[in-house]
Design a protein around this motif. Structure first.
Motif, mmCIF file in Angstrom:
data_model
loop_
_atom_site.group_PDB
_atom_site.id
_atom_site.type_symbol
_atom_site.label_atom_id
_atom_site.label_comp_id
_atom_site.label_asym_id
_atom_site.label_seq_id
_atom_site.Cartn_x
_atom_site.Cartn_y
_atom_site.Cartn_z
ATOM 1 N N LYS A 3 0.862 -1.258 0.058
ATOM 2 C CA LYS A 3 0.033 -0.074 -0.035
ATOM 3 C C LYS A 3 0.882 1.246 -0.012
ATOM 4 O O LYS A 3 1.836 1.194 0.244
ATOM 5 C CB LYS A 3 -0.911 0.072 1.156
ATOM 6 C CG LYS A 3 -0.321 -0.054 2.627
ATOM 7 C CD LYS A 3 -1.133 0.121 3.777
ATOM 8 C CE LYS A 3 -1.643 1.547 3.789
ATOM 9 N NZ LYS A 3 -2.500 1.757 4.972
ATOM 10 N N LEU A 5 3.013 4.248 1.282
ATOM 11 C CA LEU A 5 3.638 4.478 2.619
ATOM 12 C C LEU A 5 3.517 5.585 3.084
ATOM 13 O O LEU A 5 3.558 6.674 2.345
ATOM 14 C CB LEU A 5 5.078 3.812 2.405
ATOM 15 C CG LEU A 5 5.047 2.464 1.978
ATOM 16 C CD1 LEU A 5 6.317 1.823 1.993
ATOM 17 C CD2 LEU A 5 4.118 1.318 3.267
ATOM 18 N N GLY A 6 3.792 5.927 4.462
ATOM 19 C CA GLY A 6 3.814 7.233 4.850
ATOM 20 C C GLY A 6 5.059 8.061 4.627
ATOM 21 O O GLY A 6 5.905 7.313 4.307
ATOM 22 N N GLU A 10 7.545 10.477 9.422
ATOM 23 C CA GLU A 10 6.447 9.936 10.370
ATOM 24 C C GLU A 10 7.169 8.933 11.390
ATOM 25 O O GLU A 10 6.637 8.391 12.412
ATOM 26 C CB GLU A 10 5.261 9.150 9.498
ATOM 27 C CG GLU A 10 4.418 9.953 8.749
ATOM 28 C CD GLU A 10 3.475 9.208 7.993
ATOM 29 O OE1 GLU A 10 3.341 8.272 8.132
ATOM 30 O OE2 GLU A 10 2.527 10.000 7.282
ATOM 31 N N GLU A 126 -6.270 -6.236 6.775
ATOM 32 C CA GLU A 126 -5.195 -5.678 6.150
ATOM 33 C C GLU A 126 -4.074 -6.489 5.933
ATOM 34 O O GLU A 126 -3.406 -6.917 6.834
ATOM 35 C CB GLU A 126 -4.496 -4.413 6.398
ATOM 36 C CG GLU A 126 -3.424 -3.685 5.708
ATOM 37 C CD GLU A 126 -3.243 -2.357 6.050
ATOM 38 O OE1 GLU A 126 -2.436 -1.714 5.347
ATOM 39 O OE2 GLU A 126 -3.959 -1.802 6.831
ATOM 40 N N THR A 218 -0.095 -0.102 11.137
ATOM 41 C CA THR A 218 0.315 -0.829 9.863
ATOM 42 C C THR A 218 1.164 0.394 8.946
ATOM 43 O O THR A 218 2.071 -0.366 8.390
ATOM 44 C CB THR A 218 -0.630 -1.471 9.333
ATOM 45 O OG1 THR A 218 -2.063 -0.309 8.726
ATOM 46 C CG2 THR A 218 -1.406 -2.422 9.814
ATOM 47 N N THR A 219 0.643 1.401 9.167
ATOM 48 C CA THR A 219 1.552 2.608 7.958
ATOM 49 C C THR A 219 2.869 2.496 8.699
ATOM 50 O O THR A 219 4.105 2.507 7.932
ATOM 51 C CB THR A 219 0.732 3.861 8.089
ATOM 52 O OG1 THR A 219 -0.560 3.775 7.579
ATOM 53 C CG2 THR A 219 1.499 4.841 7.315
ATOM 54 N N GLU A 223 5.893 1.028 6.735
ATOM 55 C CA GLU A 223 7.068 2.217 6.383
ATOM 56 C C GLU A 223 8.512 1.784 6.946
ATOM 57 O O GLU A 223 9.556 1.920 6.062
ATOM 58 C CB GLU A 223 6.591 3.464 6.640
ATOM 59 C CG GLU A 223 7.751 4.554 6.283
ATOM 60 C CD GLU A 223 8.210 4.797 4.988
ATOM 61 O OE1 GLU A 223 9.268 5.037 4.580
ATOM 62 O OE2 GLU A 223 7.378 4.524 3.984
#
Length: 584
Positions: A3, A5-6, A10, A126, A218-219, A223
């Motif tokens: 997905k 990513l940040g 972060e 997810e 999860t982010t 990441e």
């Protein structure tokens, strides 16, 4: 990654380090659980397995630090990718557990069975990756006890193939699959016990990984993993840039494939260009009739990654980022990129020699870093038969640990297993004697087995068995014609062999490869493993080190004199030949 990513900002550096070491720690914890819970000594003592966590697309993110290098480096990810292709993400659910040992996928022998389960985080929907364990199943059918035989000439003779089969569906066991496995092994109790240990490891690893992802979000978790891969890539590219650009080559050979008495060519070319490294196997031997073939990913790419990790990426964890700078040229149909139907029962026999060749090829570029060749052969033997008390079938596998090559600063290590095995251990003698009909009469380091050099190669060992009941012997020793070479003027180590003394006979039979060799009670079998190659001119070895080796029994008086130029009298006084004294 699966997905968007940040932003890098972060993640604070403390969180990054916690995740970096935390995910490896989870793999190590499951590694320890496998040792505690498995049923067969091949798993709980020898540790013939590896634990890994791979991403949602099958990329390697972390592996156990003590696992088999050749397992997680490629085979786990390929099994996951095959499962994704077959099922699709939409048909993989929490609680699903998949097994795969298919030669077309993993390119290794059928005993190596990957088991994995999806890891979901966040709200539980997810997919962030798969927790996986590649475990050597002790018997998966086929024509020989243990599913490994020199006489196999195609994969169908070697056992049951399972291609991405669910063994659990949404947490519920699929009894038909268990029944198929149970009725295609000679050791159902031990194998099913090992499978339960493997299953428990996958499920606990899944839960621990999910808990970590949920803790940080999860982010952030994904990441952090992406950042770790990028950092590992940058570190290894920096190390490659320090190597002079050029084309480096080396060639060796194996004695034969166990079926045809023909040498097997091992030829490698290593190309360094900027911050990238390419290993070219275009001149590698074609696949052979015997069962020492392997597939493209489980063979060639695995060898490249293991050699790269040993020689260059020594400080980086094994993950996809570490291996990004390494490319490979490997046509299909070679010894280490064989067709899926080729015999692969002894797939990894060439690996130690291929790894040694890659390291040796870079000797001109990295003279202070390369090592002499290690003993470079599996040096294994096994006894198989039926127990006299219960009539049950048994197979006792024993490992030949040998010497590793010397380097620019110290003697070679050992006895250890090969570079393809990692931290696999000897099965304790007490356990062997309690389970199998033999006794160990002698177990010692093998004198003069290490290659002479300024720094001496590591030693092999001598191990002698006396049989208590009839059985059959299987043995595998190679590198007789191409012994473990030295570097920078060091000499070769000795190769290994097996001697059989029939009951009452003083004359021994010398063997290197054999199977189904009948033995009787009272017969003795002596296994001698090889040593590692030396580093540097042996005449430049310090006199006190030669004297120490002789005192400890590592080196004979004859070798001290002939190889090192050191004379030792009956009182333990050492002197160097006068003509050499000024050079040392």
């Amino acid at each position: 990654m699966p997905k968007p990513l940040g932003k890098p900002s972060e993640i604070d550096p403390i969180t990054l380090e916690v995740i970096r070491y935390g995910i490896i720690s989870i793999c190590d914890q499951i590694d320890a659980n496998m040792t505690r819970t498995a049923f067969s000594p091949y798993i709980y003592e020898y540790k013939d397995y590896a634990v890994g966590f791979v991403g949602a697309a099958g990329e390697l993110l972390a592996q156990s630090t003590g696992g088999m290098p050749v397992f997680v480096a490629d085979s786990v990810g390929m099994a996951v990718k095959d499962g994704l292709e077959i099922y699709g993400r939409e048909n993989l659910h929490k609680g699903d557990v998949i097994v795969c040992n298919h030669a077309a996928v993993q390119g290794q022998h059928l005993n190596n069975t990957v088991m994995y389960t999806p890891v979901f985080a966040g709200n539980g929907d997810e997919l962030i990756g798969f927790f996986s364990i590649n475990c050597h199943w002790i018997d998966i059918g086929g024509g020989a006890i243990g599913s490994v035989s020199y006489s196999s000439t195609d994969i169908f003779m070697e056992g049951l193939q399972l291609r991405s089969i669910k063994i659990l569906s949404k947490g519920e066991p699929i009894e038909e699959v268990y029944r198929i496995i149970e009725n295609n092994t000679r050791f159902p109790l031990e194998l099913l016990g090992d499978i339960e240990a493997q299953l428990g490891g996958c499920l606990l690893g899944r839960d621990l990984t999910q808990a970590m992802a949920d803790k940080y979000g999860t982010t952030v978790f994904l990441e952090a993993l992406a950042r770790i891969l990028d950092q590992c890539e940058a570190a290894t590219r920096e190390k490659i840039r320090a190597i002079p650009d050029g084309v480096y080559q080396h060639e060796a050979f194996l004695d034969n494939d166990g079926v045809r008495d023909e040498k097997i060519r091992i030829r490698v070319k290593v190309i360094i260009a900027g911050d990238g490294m390419t290993v070219d196997f275009s001149d590698m031997s074609p696949q052979v009739k015997g069962c020492v073939n392997s597939g493209f990913y489980g063979g060639g790419r695995t060898c490249v990654r293991v050699a790269f990790k040993y020689l260059i990426a020594t400080d980086e964890p094994a993950n996809e980022g570490t291996f990004r700078p390494v490319k490979m040229i490997l046509p299909q149909g070679k010894l280490i990129s064989a067709e899926p139907t080729a015999a692969m029962g002894l797939y990894s026999i060439p690996f130690p020699t291929v790894i040694d060749c890659i390291i040796k090829a870079l000797e001109p570029a990295l003279p202070e870093r390369v090592t002499g060749a290690h003993f470079g052969t599996f040096s294994s033997l096994s006894f198989a038969g039926k127990r006299t008390d219960t009539g049950a079938v048994f197979k006792a596998n024993d490992s030949g640990h040998g010497g590793w090559g010397a380097c620019a600063s110290h003697d070679g290590a050992g006895p250890f297993r090969t570079m393809a095995h990692g931290d696999t251990r000897l099965i304790p003698i007490e356990l062997q004697e309690s389970m199998y009909p033999f006794r160990i009469e002698e177990f010692c380091l093998r004198q003069d087995s290490g290659g002479p050099g300024k720094w001496r190669g590591g030693l092999g060992f001598d191990k002698q068995y006396v049989l208590l009941a009839p059985c059959e012997l299987w043995a595998n020793f190679d590198r007789i014609g191409c012994p473990p070479w030295g570097v920078q003027g060091g000499k070769s180590g000795k190769s290994g062999h097996v001697l059989i003394y029939k009951n009452g006979d003083q004359q021994a039979e010398l063997l290197y490869k054999t199977e189904n060799r009948p033995l009787q009670a009272g017969d003795r079998v002596r296994m001698s493993t090889g040593g590692g190659g030396g580093y540097g001119d042996p005449r430049r070895r310090a006199t006190e080190l030669v004297l120490r080796d002789v005192t400890r029994g590592f080196v004979s008086l004859e070798s001290a004199r002939d190889d090192y130029g050191v004379m030792i009298d009956a009182h333990g006084n050492a002197r160097r030949e006068q003509s050499l004294a000024s050079r040392v």
